[in-house]
Design an enzyme around this catalytic site. Structure first.
Site, PDB file in Angstrom:
ATOM      1  N   CYS A  87      57.626  34.629  49.507  1.00 31.86           N
ATOM      2  CA  CYS A  87      56.817  33.500  49.977  1.00 31.86           C
ATOM      3  C   CYS A  87      55.365  33.894  50.204  1.00 31.86           C
ATOM      4  O   CYS A  87      54.455  33.105  49.963  1.00 31.86           O
ATOM      5  CB  CYS A  87      57.413  32.910  51.243  1.00 31.86           C
ATOM      6  SG  CYS A  87      57.375  34.045  52.665  1.00 31.86           S
TER       7      CYS A  87
ATOM      8  N   HIS B 292      58.402  32.980  57.414  1.00 33.23           N
ATOM      9  CA  HIS B 292      58.138  32.323  56.136  1.00 33.23           C
ATOM     10  C   HIS B 292      56.677  31.910  56.038  1.00 33.23           C
ATOM     11  O   HIS B 292      56.118  31.327  56.979  1.00 33.23           O
ATOM     12  CB  HIS B 292      59.035  31.087  56.008  1.00 33.23           C
ATOM     13  CG  HIS B 292      58.934  30.388  54.687  1.00 33.23           C
ATOM     14  ND1 HIS B 292      59.148  31.013  53.478  1.00 33.23           N
ATOM     15  CD2 HIS B 292      58.646  29.097  54.371  1.00 33.23           C
ATOM     16  CE1 HIS B 292      59.011  30.150  52.493  1.00 33.23           C
ATOM     17  NE2 HIS B 292      58.696  28.984  53.011  1.00 33.23           N
TER      18      HIS B 292
ATOM     19  N   ASN C 273      55.001  24.045  50.409  1.00 36.53           N
ATOM     20  CA  ASN C 273      56.041  25.052  50.501  1.00 36.53           C
ATOM     21  C   ASN C 273      56.328  25.629  49.119  1.00 36.53           C
ATOM     22  O   ASN C 273      55.808  25.144  48.109  1.00 36.53           O
ATOM     23  CB  ASN C 273      57.312  24.447  51.108  1.00 36.53           C
ATOM     24  CG  ASN C 273      58.213  25.484  51.739  1.00 36.53           C
ATOM     25  OD1 ASN C 273      57.948  26.688  51.671  1.00 36.53           O
ATOM     26  ND2 ASN C 273      59.288  25.042  52.354  1.00 36.53           N
TER      27      ASN C 273
END
Length: 466
Positions: free
Chosen positions: A90, A384, A406
């Site tokens: 991520c 994250h 995202n």
């Protein structure tokens, strides 16, 4: 003599027995616990319901489940949503979101998608070298030393922070996604990571043995080079061979080629789309209520390359962090940010709010820990990274909600791959933000440039973003 020895052994046995039973659950304690369990009909109904359903479905706060307001008073231009698949990359996806948005902003019309597989190849090779060199540097310490165990416990991983994007891209350059597409193992990293980790542990033991036998300098360097050659070979098979040159023509927002096709090296391409350097153009900030604000901290060994930069940040109150974020977003800049994303997240709606679930009422208790207490007890931390893209302000200029891009694919969440979060959730579960220098107040920059306090990587807040 034999009688004395027998008495001593018996005494030791009794002591060991006492040590095992003291502090355990005694029959009296168990009786007291069970006496507290006064189950009514409603309790039995809950036992049946919770046993047959997901806890989040039962704890969902129906008063907070209405239609979402998707308007934002400040919003950066939309761009395509990426998907990290079953990997912990991520940090790279969010970092690339920022870089490609900055490129589109500078050129006004050109678009580019970067290859995560390309930079991930070099990330894994560099982390392998970091582990092996760490084994050499700490070879004189025993195997149960905390620092030695740090390298052997997790020889290589997917996670990271934005400073990894900066160090790796400056060193190895960038390539477009179509030049080096994803492989199965770059999308699904667990098996390759397991095998490479096993090989690195084997090599780490060999290097420690060499040092114990008096080997040093060029002998160790030669051995490490041979070991990294095998790791490179495994990465070739699982991720692919990184290109040294490629041909490419830029495209506009509609996908039409702009200009001629030309040959690039990854370093030339990096300089074209990013510039000379990333390091030095930004600072990393964090909200950690356990520590003093307006002080700079540096995390030992939290870096991607042995010769790169440790993660360094200035600790700030959330009010300061929000003001910098608003200023950058107002200027059209997307921002790398990270969160404890699993807390109070309604995955079906792509909505994060502290009032999404009422776990306390469901279990007839409360969950009162503060942010500082959750961090200190490993109950919460940065898990994250996502790309901050929008904020909605009330009439007094205060943030009410935020939006991030995202990296879980366009079919997830709000507005094709985005997540909306309330300001009250962000203040509780946001931890990191990367801010371009031009949006950093002088007071904060002075704090960032002061001598940092060194922090151990075992600290509960300093797990890499995944």
């Amino acid at each position: 003599m034999k009688l004395r020895l027998t008495i001593l052994l018996a005494a030791a046995s009794l002591t060991a027995t006492a040590q095992k039973t003291s502090g355990g659950i005694s029959q009296k304690m168990l009786d007291d616990i069970q006496k507290e369990q006064k189950l009514e009909a409603s309790d039995r109904a809950l036992i049946n319901a919770i046993g047959a359903n997901a806890i989040d479905n039962l704890a969902q706060n129906r008063q907070n489940a209405g239609a979402l307001d998707t308007h934002f008073s400040i919003e950066t231009p939309k761009q395509s949503i990426t998907d990290q698949q079953s990997s912990g990359r991520c940090w790279m996806f969010s970092g690339f979101n920022v870089l490609r948005a900055d490129f589109a902003r500078r050129t006004d019309s050109l678009r580019v998608d970067f290859s995560q597989a390309y930079l991930f190849f070099w990330d894994q090779l560099e982390k392998a070298n970091l582990m092996l060199q760490g084994c050499i540097d700490n070879a004189q310490k025993p195997m149960d030393d905390q620092r030695v165990q740090f390298f052997f416990r997790s020889p290589i991983g997917d996670g990271g922070t934005f400073c990894g994007v900066a160090d790796l891209a400056e060193k190895y350059g960038l390539v477009p996604s179509e030049v080096m597409p994803e492989s199965f193992s770059s999308d699904n990293t667990s098996k390759a990571r397991q095998l490479i980790s096993s090989k690195l542990r084997e090599y780490g033991l060999q290097l420690r043995e060499m040092v114990s036998k008096g080997k040093k300098g060029s002998s160790l360097e030669k051995a490490k080079t041979r070991m990294l050659s095998q790791i490179y070979h495994m990465l070739q098979y699982t991720i692919g061979e990184p290109p040294q040159k490629f041909t490419y023509a830029f495209r506009d927002e509609k996908g039409r080629a702009v200009g001629d096709v030309r040959e690039w090296t990854p370093q030339e391409f990096y300089r074209e789309v990013v510039g000379d350097r990333l390091n030095g153009t930004f600072i990393m900030v964090m909200n950690d209520p356990r520590r003093d604000y307006y002080k700079t901290y540096e995390v030992e060994l939290d870096r991607h390359t042995y010769d790169g930069h440790n993660w360094k940040y200035v600790n700030l109150p959330m009010d300061d962090i929000e003001q910098m974020a608003i200023a950058a977003l107002r200027d059209g800049r997307k921002l790398y940010s990270s969160y404890d994303v699993g807390k109070m997240l309604d995955r079906k709606r792509g909505y994060a709010d502290t009032e999404n679930y009422d776990y306390g009422s469901l279990f007839d208790t409360t969950f009162p820990m503060t942010k500082a207490e959750r961090i200190a007890t490993f109950d919460s931390g940065s898990t994250h990274a996502m790309t901050l893209t929008a904020v909605d302000l009330d009439k007094k200029g205060r943030a009410t909600k935020w939006k991030v891009e995202n990296s879980w694919g366009a079919s997830w969440g709000q507005q094709q791959g985005c997540l909306i979060m309330t300001d009250r959730w962000l203040r509780e579960y946001m931890f990191r933000l990367v801010v371009p220098n031009e949006y950093v107040p002088q007071k904060v920059m002075q704090a960032y440039q002061s001598a940092p306090v060194m922090v151990m990587p075992e600290d509960p807040l300093f797990m890499p973003d995944e």
